[in-house]
Design an enzyme around this catalytic site. Structure first.
Site, PDB file in Angstrom:
ATOM      1  N   ASP A   1      -2.278  -4.944  -0.216  1.00  0.00           N
ATOM      2  CA  ASP A   1      -1.919  -6.229   0.376  1.00  0.00           C
ATOM      3  C   ASP A   1      -2.744  -6.558   1.615  1.00  0.00           C
ATOM      4  O   ASP A   1      -3.161  -7.717   1.799  1.00  0.00           O
ATOM      5  CB  ASP A   1      -0.423  -6.297   0.682  1.00  0.00           C
ATOM      6  CG  ASP A   1       0.108  -5.123   1.492  1.00  0.00           C
ATOM      7  OD1 ASP A   1      -0.687  -4.249   1.899  1.00  0.00           O
ATOM      8  OD2 ASP A   1       1.335  -5.072   1.713  1.00  0.00           O
TER       9      ASP A   1
ATOM     10  N   GLN B   1       0.812  -1.209   0.000  1.00  0.00           N
ATOM     11  CA  GLN B   1       0.000   0.000   0.000  1.00  0.00           C
ATOM     12  C   GLN B   1       0.855   1.272   0.000  1.00  0.00           C
ATOM     13  O   GLN B   1       2.032   1.247   0.336  1.00  0.00           O
ATOM     14  CB  GLN B   1      -0.905   0.020   1.230  1.00  0.00           C
ATOM     15  CG  GLN B   1      -2.046  -0.974   1.180  1.00  0.00           C
ATOM     16  CD  GLN B   1      -3.006  -0.762   2.342  1.00  0.00           C
ATOM     17  OE1 GLN B   1      -3.042  -1.549   3.266  1.00  0.00           O
ATOM     18  NE2 GLN B   1      -3.761   0.309   2.295  1.00  0.00           N
ATOM     19  N   HIS B   2       0.201   2.366  -0.392  1.00  0.00           N
ATOM     20  CA  HIS B   2       0.657   3.752  -0.187  1.00  0.00           C
ATOM     21  C   HIS B   2       1.780   4.216  -1.100  1.00  0.00           C
ATOM     22  O   HIS B   2       2.049   5.430  -1.143  1.00  0.00           O
ATOM     23  CB  HIS B   2       1.117   3.976   1.259  1.00  0.00           C
ATOM     24  CG  HIS B   2       0.167   3.541   2.313  1.00  0.00           C
ATOM     25  ND1 HIS B   2      -1.162   3.899   2.329  1.00  0.00           N
ATOM     26  CD2 HIS B   2       0.349   2.757   3.407  1.00  0.00           C
ATOM     27  CE1 HIS B   2      -1.752   3.377   3.388  1.00  0.00           C
ATOM     28  NE2 HIS B   2      -0.866   2.667   4.051  1.00  0.00           N
TER      29      HIS B   2
END
Length: 493
Positions: free
Chosen positions: A245, A84-85
């Site tokens: 994820d 992520q991110h």
């Protein structure tokens, strides 16, 4: 007998790519191909070249298919779950302009503070996006790029998350899902779309972002001829939108609207996370109030320092990771890369409580305790975000599902068991992120709700169930006291 069909679930994590070749009927992991990533950066910097992710995906798929012994013609769908991110910036031809800033890059801490103030404080962000823009979030990384690499920010034609980038390479179509998008801090979990006011604040045009699919299981297109050639798969198979994820792990566990709701999960990996799927929209500044891949919500707390940090302490002490014993009077907060929960991005590790009789094994045990405590302390807040009372005996007795690499380690399991006082379930299904992505791929290929698919697959798995032990309240209170007193002067909070 009809021919066997399989899907490929891809777990593109910080350190590597895994491609799970999964039987669509039984959920059996027939093979898992692997390929490494490269992470660079010193201090607070953590970056990777997105092209490495693509090459790793191709290598992992080829390795998995070869290991399975199946013909590529058996594959009917593919989906990617990604870390992520991360901030991926593309030029007009769809190529990365620079290395991606990863979730654990903490250089954007000043931009985080400025963004929080600009909107009127943490509560204002939580009301809009479900989350406060700590340094992990994509919005803060975009702001960092604008201020520190303005030439590349100005040249950026498209902004993607890691899984978006890979999915677009597969299908030739830009798309994301609400789950991963909710980790950017420019997606509103309140309205279920991009927030125009926040995009203005960030200097982002909505045309730079991928369209939003309804869920991570939505079929957003078919495998293109060029991607099929690169992967050795049939062109035209289903490509799902994919997700982040953590959202994928939730699907792999059967958490969501068609499965378990409000049951906590603790993931022990590079990061430590605690999360649950819920129909209640989270509204807590102490949590990340994400959307889930299936249309529910996924309140989550995440720490930056977990298994890798403890392994580093073991290496410094010259010990094997399972040489640890309980820490005694020593307290070790292994915040080697700064920390996200609590939000102290410039923190470093802290050791206190040493005595003449403190042993190296106790110091290692203290590192385990510090890492586990940090993520476990968020559990009660998570349960409240799901609309539950943590003190309710029924809620307190719900088992904690333990996943991630640490769940396979004896010392991690016993430390969590001792500090939580909860019954534990260690799921028998392996590679849960990849398994969740496989369920998304099966759903996109026409197999129904992805959580229902994963629940059906999990019915054949053998879970390990561990009864509760008496909670070590002495260690819990000791670590909590140190953390609370150190947060300002010593940890930079």
């Amino acid at each position: 007998m009809p021919p066997r069909t399989v899907v490929i679930g891809v777990d593109s994590s910080t350190q590597s790519t895994k491609a799970a070749v999964t039987d669509t009927e039984t959920g059996e992991l027939l093979a898992v191909g692997r390929a490494p990533h490269v992470v660079t950066g010193e201090g607070g910097a953590r970056e990777s070249d997105p092209e490495v992710w693509w090459r790793a995906l191709c290598d992992a798929v080829a390795a998995g298919l070869k290991e399975s012994g199946l013909s590529a013609s058996c594959v009917v769908g593919i989906a990617v779950a990604g870390q992520q991110h991360g901030l991926v910036t593309l030029d007009r031809s769809g190529r990365p302009l620079r290395p991606a800033l990863l979730w654990n890059d903490t250089r954007s801490a000043p931009q985080s503070a400025a963004l929080i103030a600009a909107l009127g404080g943490p509560e204002a962000w939580t009301a809009r996006t479900g989350s406060v823009p700590v340094a992990a979030m994509t919005a803060t990384k975009w702001q960092w790029l604008r201020e520190n690499d303005p030439a590349n920010a100005e040249a950026t034609a498209a902004v993607r998350l890691p899984h978006d980038f890979l999915t677009e390479r597969l299908a030739g179509t830009a798309a994301t899902d609400p789950g991963d998008a909710s980790g950017t801090c420019w997606y509103s979990t309140d309205t279920g779309g991009y927030d125009a006011e926040l995009l203005d604040l960030l200097g982002l045009d909505v045309s730079m972002l991928p369209p939003l699919a309804a869920t991570g299981a939505t079929r957003i297109g078919s495998l293109t001829a060029s991607a099929a050639e690169a992967l050795g798969l049939p062109a035209g198979i289903a490509v799902a939108a994919g997700t982040g994820d953590n959202m994928s792990a939730a699907v792999g566990l059967g958490l969501g609207g068609a499965g378990l709701l409000d049951h906590p999960v603790l993931s022990l990996g590079t990061s430590g996370t605690v999360f649950a799927a819920s129909r209640t929209r989270p509204d807590s500044t102490a949590l990340s109030g994400f959307a889930a891949a299936d249309g529910t919500y996924l309140p989550l707390a995440c720490t930056l320092n977990c298994t890798l940090a403890v392994d580093k302490v073991a290496a410094l002490l010259g010990l094997h990771r399972d040489d640890a014993v309980p820490g005694g009077e020593a307290v070790l907060l292994p915040y080697l890369d700064g920390e996200r929960t609590p939000d102290v991005p410039t923190a470093s590790g802290l050791l206190t409580g040493l005595r003449h009789d403190t042993t190296p094994q106790q110091l290692l045990g203290a590192a385990y305790e510090g890492a586990a405590f940090t993520v476990l302390r968020a559990l009660d807040e998570l349960l409240r975000a799901c609309g539950l009372d943590p003190a309710d005996p029924e809620v307190a007795g719900r088992p904690l599902r333990l996943i991630g690499g640490g769940a396979q380690g004896r010392t991690w399991v016993e430390t969590v068991r001792r500090l939580s006082g909860r019954p534990l379930i260690v799921p028998g299904s392996g590679e849960l992120v990849a398994l969740g992505a496989a369920a998304l791929a099966a759903s996109a290929a026409g197999d129904g709700d992805p959580v229902a698919v994963a629940t059906r697959w999990n019915a054949k798995a053998e879970d390990a169930e561990l009864p509760p032990v008496e909670r070590d309240t002495e260690a819990w209170d000791r670590i909590g006291s140190v953390l609370d007193r150190a947060a300002g002067p010593l940890l930079g909070g």
